[in-house]
Design a protein around this motif. Sequence first.
Motif, PDB file in Angstrom:
ATOM      1  N   PRO A  82     -15.328   4.822  -2.029  1.00  0.00           N
ATOM      2  CA  PRO A  82     -14.244   5.815  -2.008  1.00  0.00           C
ATOM      3  C   PRO A  82     -13.961   6.431  -0.640  1.00  0.00           C
ATOM      4  O   PRO A  82     -12.847   6.870  -0.383  1.00  0.00           O
ATOM      5  CB  PRO A  82     -14.700   6.876  -3.009  1.00  0.00           C
ATOM      6  N   ASN A  83     -14.920   6.472   0.246  1.00  0.00           N
ATOM      7  CA  ASN A  83     -14.717   7.100   1.559  1.00  0.00           C
ATOM      8  C   ASN A  83     -14.459   6.084   2.666  1.00  0.00           C
ATOM      9  O   ASN A  83     -14.612   6.407   3.840  1.00  0.00           O
ATOM     10  CB  ASN A  83     -15.931   7.965   1.916  1.00  0.00           C
ATOM     11  N   ILE A 121      22.025  -8.613  -4.939  1.00  0.00           N
ATOM     12  CA  ILE A 121      21.126  -9.647  -4.453  1.00  0.00           C
ATOM     13  C   ILE A 121      19.752  -9.487  -5.094  1.00  0.00           C
ATOM     14  O   ILE A 121      19.174  -8.400  -5.074  1.00  0.00           O
ATOM     15  CB  ILE A 121      21.007  -9.569  -2.919  1.00  0.00           C
ATOM     16  N   ILE A 122      19.221 -10.572  -5.621  1.00  0.00           N
ATOM     17  CA  ILE A 122      17.856 -10.597  -6.147  1.00  0.00           C
ATOM     18  C   ILE A 122      16.945 -11.084  -5.034  1.00  0.00           C
ATOM     19  O   ILE A 122      17.267 -12.048  -4.332  1.00  0.00           O
ATOM     20  CB  ILE A 122      17.760 -11.516  -7.374  1.00  0.00           C
ATOM     21  N   ALA A 123      15.799 -10.425  -4.873  1.00  0.00           N
ATOM     22  CA  ALA A 123      14.886 -10.782  -3.791  1.00  0.00           C
ATOM     23  C   ALA A 123      13.451 -10.866  -4.305  1.00  0.00           C
ATOM     24  O   ALA A 123      13.063 -10.121  -5.207  1.00  0.00           O
ATOM     25  CB  ALA A 123      14.976  -9.742  -2.679  1.00  0.00           C
ATOM     26  N   LEU A 124      12.691 -11.759  -3.711  1.00  0.00           N
ATOM     27  CA  LEU A 124      11.247 -11.832  -3.920  1.00  0.00           C
ATOM     28  C   LEU A 124      10.605 -11.436  -2.604  1.00  0.00           C
ATOM     29  O   LEU A 124      11.080 -11.812  -1.539  1.00  0.00           O
ATOM     30  CB  LEU A 124      10.820 -13.250  -4.310  1.00  0.00           C
ATOM     31  N   ARG A 125       9.521 -10.672  -2.679  1.00  0.00           N
ATOM     32  CA  ARG A 125       8.910 -10.148  -1.461  1.00  0.00           C
ATOM     33  C   ARG A 125       7.401 -10.163  -1.573  1.00  0.00           C
ATOM     34  O   ARG A 125       6.844 -10.102  -2.665  1.00  0.00           O
ATOM     35  CB  ARG A 125       9.411  -8.746  -1.182  1.00  0.00           C
ATOM     36  N   ALA A 126       6.744 -10.249  -0.433  1.00  0.00           N
ATOM     37  CA  ALA A 126       5.289 -10.201  -0.378  1.00  0.00           C
ATOM     38  C   ALA A 126       4.911  -9.616   0.978  1.00  0.00           C
ATOM     39  O   ALA A 126       5.654  -9.738   1.950  1.00  0.00           O
ATOM     40  CB  ALA A 126       4.688 -11.586  -0.544  1.00  0.00           C
ATOM     41  N   GLY A 127       3.757  -8.960   1.014  1.00  0.00           N
ATOM     42  CA  GLY A 127       3.343  -8.359   2.271  1.00  0.00           C
ATOM     43  C   GLY A 127       1.870  -8.033   2.314  1.00  0.00           C
ATOM     44  O   GLY A 127       1.148  -8.136   1.319  1.00  0.00           O
ATOM     45  N   LEU A 128       1.447  -7.634   3.492  1.00  0.00           N
ATOM     46  CA  LEU A 128       0.074  -7.207   3.743  1.00  0.00           C
ATOM     47  C   LEU A 128       0.134  -5.846   4.425  1.00  0.00           C
ATOM     48  O   LEU A 128       0.820  -5.698   5.441  1.00  0.00           O
ATOM     49  CB  LEU A 128      -0.650  -8.208   4.640  1.00  0.00           C
ATOM     50  N   THR A 129      -0.547  -4.873   3.847  1.00  0.00           N
ATOM     51  CA  THR A 129      -0.602  -3.529   4.428  1.00  0.00           C
ATOM     52  C   THR A 129      -2.030  -3.244   4.863  1.00  0.00           C
ATOM     53  O   THR A 129      -2.973  -3.481   4.108  1.00  0.00           O
ATOM     54  CB  THR A 129      -0.140  -2.466   3.416  1.00  0.00           C
ATOM     55  N   GLN A 130      -2.169  -2.738   6.063  1.00  0.00           N
ATOM     56  CA  GLN A 130      -3.462  -2.311   6.579  1.00  0.00           C
ATOM     57  C   GLN A 130      -3.384  -0.805   6.800  1.00  0.00           C
ATOM     58  O   GLN A 130      -2.499  -0.337   7.506  1.00  0.00           O
ATOM     59  CB  GLN A 130      -3.782  -3.013   7.889  1.00  0.00           C
ATOM     60  N   GLU A 131      -4.302  -0.058   6.170  1.00  0.00           N
ATOM     61  CA  GLU A 131      -4.265   1.407   6.247  1.00  0.00           C
ATOM     62  C   GLU A 131      -5.568   1.955   6.790  1.00  0.00           C
ATOM     63  O   GLU A 131      -6.650   1.463   6.475  1.00  0.00           O
ATOM     64  CB  GLU A 131      -4.038   2.013   4.860  1.00  0.00           C
ATOM     65  N   PHE A 132      -5.418   3.011   7.587  1.00  0.00           N
ATOM     66  CA  PHE A 132      -6.560   3.770   8.097  1.00  0.00           C
ATOM     67  C   PHE A 132      -6.480   5.163   7.494  1.00  0.00           C
ATOM     68  O   PHE A 132      -5.502   5.884   7.701  1.00  0.00           O
ATOM     69  CB  PHE A 132      -6.527   3.835   9.625  1.00  0.00           C
ATOM     70  N   ASN A 133      -7.488   5.543   6.720  1.00  0.00           N
ATOM     71  CA  ASN A 133      -7.523   6.857   6.083  1.00  0.00           C
ATOM     72  C   ASN A 133      -7.901   7.904   7.125  1.00  0.00           C
ATOM     73  O   ASN A 133      -9.020   7.912   7.633  1.00  0.00           O
ATOM     74  CB  ASN A 133      -8.517   6.859   4.918  1.00  0.00           C
ATOM     75  N   LEU A 134      -6.968   8.781   7.436  1.00  0.00           N
ATOM     76  CA  LEU A 134      -7.200   9.840   8.417  1.00  0.00           C
ATOM     77  C   LEU A 134      -7.801  11.082   7.770  1.00  0.00           C
ATOM     78  O   LEU A 134      -8.430  11.887   8.446  1.00  0.00           O
ATOM     79  CB  LEU A 134      -5.899  10.184   9.127  1.00  0.00           C
ATOM     80  N   SER A 135      -7.586  11.240   6.465  1.00  0.00           N
ATOM     81  CA  SER A 135      -8.198  12.316   5.690  1.00  0.00           C
ATOM     82  C   SER A 135      -8.238  11.849   4.235  1.00  0.00           C
ATOM     83  O   SER A 135      -7.829  10.731   3.926  1.00  0.00           O
ATOM     84  CB  SER A 135      -7.402  13.620   5.817  1.00  0.00           C
ATOM     85  N   HIS A 137      -6.375  12.747   1.848  1.00  0.00           N
ATOM     86  CA  HIS A 137      -5.039  12.657   1.270  1.00  0.00           C
ATOM     87  C   HIS A 137      -3.988  12.015   2.183  1.00  0.00           C
ATOM     88  O   HIS A 137      -2.806  12.005   1.843  1.00  0.00           O
ATOM     89  CB  HIS A 137      -4.544  14.046   0.870  1.00  0.00           C
ATOM     90  N   PHE A 138      -4.383  11.496   3.337  1.00  0.00           N
ATOM     91  CA  PHE A 138      -3.398  10.959   4.277  1.00  0.00           C
ATOM     92  C   PHE A 138      -3.928   9.695   4.945  1.00  0.00           C
ATOM     93  O   PHE A 138      -5.047   9.666   5.430  1.00  0.00           O
ATOM     94  CB  PHE A 138      -3.055  12.007   5.350  1.00  0.00           C
ATOM     95  N   ALA A 139      -3.082   8.664   4.953  1.00  0.00           N
ATOM     96  CA  ALA A 139      -3.432   7.400   5.606  1.00  0.00           C
ATOM     97  C   ALA A 139      -2.256   6.957   6.466  1.00  0.00           C
ATOM     98  O   ALA A 139      -1.095   7.234   6.161  1.00  0.00           O
ATOM     99  CB  ALA A 139      -3.754   6.333   4.568  1.00  0.00           C
ATOM    100  N   LEU A 140      -2.554   6.258   7.541  1.00  0.00           N
ATOM    101  CA  LEU A 140      -1.546   5.696   8.423  1.00  0.00           C
ATOM    102  C   LEU A 140      -1.723   4.183   8.396  1.00  0.00           C
ATOM    103  O   LEU A 140      -2.847   3.684   8.486  1.00  0.00           O
ATOM    104  CB  LEU A 140      -1.726   6.227   9.842  1.00  0.00           C
TER     105      LEU A 140
END
Length: 169
Positions: A82-83, A121-135, A137-140
Amino acid sequence: REAGDRFMPAASIYVGKWISPVFGLRAGVNWMGLKGLATGPDYFGVLNGERVGNYYKTKYNEVGPVFDVMVNLTNWWCGYKPNRVYNAYFYAGGALYWTMAKYPTNAAATEFEWKNAHDKIIALRAGLTQEFNLSRHFALGLDLRATAMDNHIDGNGKMQFVGEALISA
């Protein structure tokens, strides 16, 4: 046409829920600004007759609801913690976009206004997100996304692909 001429802003807002530490769902609204080239001056979004070689410059916006299934890769491969400071997750889903384009408001086509282009327009999408938890309740993060969209606007019906890089908070 230079690659820098193709950059446009995009924005998204989501609400979602992690069903488990590994799987989640989200829904939201996405907006994309798009630039392109058309073979004739009659296509919507043509910018005041501006040309690049034999093509006409276009500019239009897509906005609509999006739905994604998410997989937290960090929790899947390294176990739930969790942390944890860093998380990476993959997502895939679909979207339905409405198109807005600039249309001339006078006969000389010197003034324009944004109007509904009556294209869905119909769209299909995919992605990769990388997050850094700064606190707690907040991530960048950085969201790298690819979207495949059916293409009605240029009349040739070919699929178009849009790549996006978004900063998330």
